[in-house]
Write an enzyme that holds these catalytic residues in place. Structure first.
Site, PDB file in Angstrom:
ATOM      1  N   ASN A 116       0.805  -1.224   0.000  1.00 54.53           N
ATOM      2  CA  ASN A 116       0.000   0.000   0.000  1.00 54.53           C
ATOM      3  C   ASN A 116       0.842   1.281   0.000  1.00 54.53           C
ATOM      4  O   ASN A 116       0.373   2.322  -0.443  1.00 54.53           O
ATOM      5  CB  ASN A 116      -0.981   0.011   1.171  1.00 54.53           C
ATOM      6  CG  ASN A 116      -0.289  -0.090   2.522  1.00 54.53           C
ATOM      7  OD1 ASN A 116       0.661  -0.838   2.693  1.00 54.53           O
ATOM      8  ND2 ASN A 116      -0.770   0.664   3.490  1.00 54.53           N
ATOM      9  N   GLU A 167       4.181  -4.895  12.449  1.00 60.03           N
ATOM     10  CA  GLU A 167       3.225  -3.792  12.358  1.00 60.03           C
ATOM     11  C   GLU A 167       2.113  -4.265  11.448  1.00 60.03           C
ATOM     12  O   GLU A 167       2.301  -4.441  10.242  1.00 60.03           O
ATOM     13  CB  GLU A 167       3.919  -2.533  11.812  1.00 60.03           C
ATOM     14  CG  GLU A 167       3.114  -1.261  12.072  1.00 60.03           C
ATOM     15  CD  GLU A 167       2.048  -1.007  11.029  1.00 60.03           C
ATOM     16  OE1 GLU A 167       0.856  -1.225  11.355  1.00 60.03           O
ATOM     17  OE2 GLU A 167       2.387  -0.611   9.904  1.00 60.03           O
ATOM     18  N   CYS A 174      -3.592   1.356   6.782  1.00 56.54           N
ATOM     19  CA  CYS A 174      -3.832   0.602   8.015  1.00 56.54           C
ATOM     20  C   CYS A 174      -4.267   1.498   9.165  1.00 56.54           C
ATOM     21  O   CYS A 174      -5.030   1.067  10.041  1.00 56.54           O
ATOM     22  CB  CYS A 174      -2.589  -0.194   8.407  1.00 56.54           C
ATOM     23  SG  CYS A 174      -1.126   0.816   8.743  1.00 56.54           S
ATOM     24  N   GLU A 189       7.843   1.341  16.346  1.00 56.58           N
ATOM     25  CA  GLU A 189       8.835   1.911  15.449  1.00 56.58           C
ATOM     26  C   GLU A 189       8.863   3.415  15.648  1.00 56.58           C
ATOM     27  O   GLU A 189       7.867   4.026  16.018  1.00 56.58           O
ATOM     28  CB  GLU A 189       8.499   1.569  13.998  1.00 56.58           C
ATOM     29  CG  GLU A 189       8.534   0.081  13.699  1.00 56.58           C
ATOM     30  CD  GLU A 189       8.150  -0.243  12.275  1.00 56.58           C
ATOM     31  OE1 GLU A 189       9.053  -0.385  11.435  1.00 56.58           O
ATOM     32  OE2 GLU A 189       6.940  -0.334  12.003  1.00 56.58           O
TER      33      GLU A 189
END
Length: 491
Positions: A158, A256, A289, A462
């Site tokens: 994406n 993630e 997301c 992160e």
């Protein structure tokens, strides 16, 4: 070294791997099609066991010298790397618009500048982590962030360039060497990233790219015990498999994953501002997301909010992502189109009401109408599972406590949005079980801040120091303040 390249709207890019500073071909390949119009972009090399092994060997050989350079000298390489990305800005825009369907305007004004910053910012931040000290009565503790070794980075389709550099920046700045496995549906920006690394003079083997499918190339990579770290962004099922495979070798993973984030609108919210922000959830065709996809709106203002948001959605420009004025582009792949359509069809069959959208868009085969569904049950598939397309749901609540309960009643916990009077919205936001949540805003990010999710949305964080804590081995060198004499206590 092959010179064969693909011509993507005038941009030439290699379809082959990048291993040890050289391009490497494969006897096997896979087709790459554009989501814009399904045209064949070319054939891309499929990595086999020999390519994965060669990349790991190249990274292992490069690691000692790269690690020994120290953060300051590595920063020189990485600053040039960021500059070379900038020099290729137009090419990155063309490639990612064509193979991933990402909006050209978003690439030019958001993604490419962020990709450059991902490299240069972490290179600068690494200088602050050279060594920290903790002094006690007994000793001086010298805390070091030592590079871990060979790192595997697996990125989704994406936003390939942004997410690759988001991981690559801290991994390289920490002194690791890297193997990137780009997404098979959108690999071209990673290939161009290799050209930028080469032009910047990064030593051979410091950055390697092995292309291929997740089930074959990716599986071979993550199962190798020579890896020191695996950083993955993608789906929950794939993450579970990676975690199980890496666990057999005790290789640490950063995961993630997806989101099913709430978008909460309290009755004292600025409804127009909330509605305008709500329309942003359709950007990148909803393939984001961190988007707020579950709208939870106070019952008293639900009607007014719906009409305001409908007005913004009706003005969205849907079409070719290469057009600067387009605001919603295509879904990445026919399989993803079928997935999105299936979610909507099943929800409608179960009784959901379509407020707008709900079907394929006439612009093209991989375009889906921005959609809002209501009359959905909390335990329904459409509320509980990530769609990853331009599909939102709307539910109402009557109290802040109910809003919090509905927000938390899913297995995901990545992001969130809460609109309302600032103090009240902040109080609600603090009760939502999620990795981050925006109050009266959306998309504000800083590289120094942590990013990641709770529950099924991932493991680890992160950004800033959190990235280095994952990509480094933390070591305590203990030096006593006075002469030490060993002794055994007697009972």
């Amino acid at each position: 070294m092959t010179t064969h390249t693909l011509d993507i709207c005038g941009v030439h890019v290699s379809p082959h791997h990048y291993i040890g500073g050289q391009r490497s071909t494969s006897p096997e390949s896979f087709e790459l099609h554009s989501p814009i119009d399904q045209r064949l972009l070319g054939h891309v090399s499929e990595g086999g066991a020999e390519h994965v092994d060669a990349a790991i060997q190249a990274a292992q050989q490069a690691f000692p010298a790269w690690a020994a350079l120290g953060a300051e000298k590595r920063k020189g390489f990485l600053d040039r790397f960021a500059e070379e990305i900038g020099k290729r800005a137009d090419a990155f825009c063309v490639l990612e618009s064509n193979d991933a369907g990402v909006l050209l305007s978003r690439m030019r004004h958001g993604v490419v500048p962020r990709a450059m910053l991902n490299i240069s910012w972490f290179a600068e931040h690494a200088l602050r982590l050279q060594e920290r000290q903790i002094e006690t009565d007994q000793a001086l503790h010298r805390i070091r962030h030592d590079p871990a070794g060979v790192v595997a980075i697996i990125t989704p389709w994406n936003s390939p360039l942004m997410l690759a550099t988001w991981k690559l920046g801290p991994a390289l700045a920490a002194g690791n060497t890297v193997i990137i496995k780009p997404p098979e549906w959108a690999p071209l920006s990673s290939s161009l990233l290799a050209d930028a690394a080469n032009a910047a003079g990064l030593p051979p083997g410091v950055v390697n790219i092995v292309q291929g499918r997740g089930a074959t190339t990716g599986a071979r990579l993550v199962s190798d015990p020579r890896l020191a770290r695996i950083s993955f962004t993608g789906s929950v099922p794939t993450a579970k498999w990676i975690a199980q495979t890496a666990g057999a070798n005790l290789v640490p993973c950063s995961l993630e994953l997806g989101g099913k984030s709430p978008f909460i609108v309290l009755e004292d919210a600025d409804l127009d501002n909330a509605a305008a922000t709500g329309a942003l959830m359709y950007r990148n065709a909803g393939q984001v997301c961190l988007a707020g996809t579950r709208f939870l709106v106070h019952k008293r203002v639900a009607g007014a909010f719906i009409e305001r948001m409908r007005g913004y959605v009706e003005r969205l420009n849907i079409g070719d992502p290469r057009d600067e004025h387009t605001e919603v582009g295509p879904i990445i792949h026919p399989r993803q189109v079928e997935r999105v359509k299936g979610f909507v069809d099943r929800a409608v069959s179960a009784g959901a009401k379509v407020l707008w959208g709900g079907a394929l868009h006439p612009y093209g085969a991989q375009y889906f109408q921005p959609t809002m569904l209501t009359d959905v049950a909390q335990d329904s598939e459409i509320v509980q599972n990530e769609v990853f397309g331009p599909v939102l749901t709307l539910q109402t609540f009557e109290s802040d406590a109910e809003a919090v309960r509905l927000a938390n009643d899913v297995d995901y916990g990545l992001g969130g949005v809460c609109y309302g009077e600032t103090a009240r919205a902040t109080a609600v936001a603090e009760q939502v079980h999620t990795g981050f949540i925006w109050v009266n805003s959306f998309g504000i990010r800083d590289l120094a801040a942590p990013f990641g999710g709770c529950k099924r949305s991932g493991i680890g964080r992160e950004g800033g120091d959190w990235s280095f804590e994952f990509f480094c081995d933390i070591k305590d060198v203990i030096v006593p303040n006075k002469p030490f004499r060993a002794s055994f206590s007697q009972r």
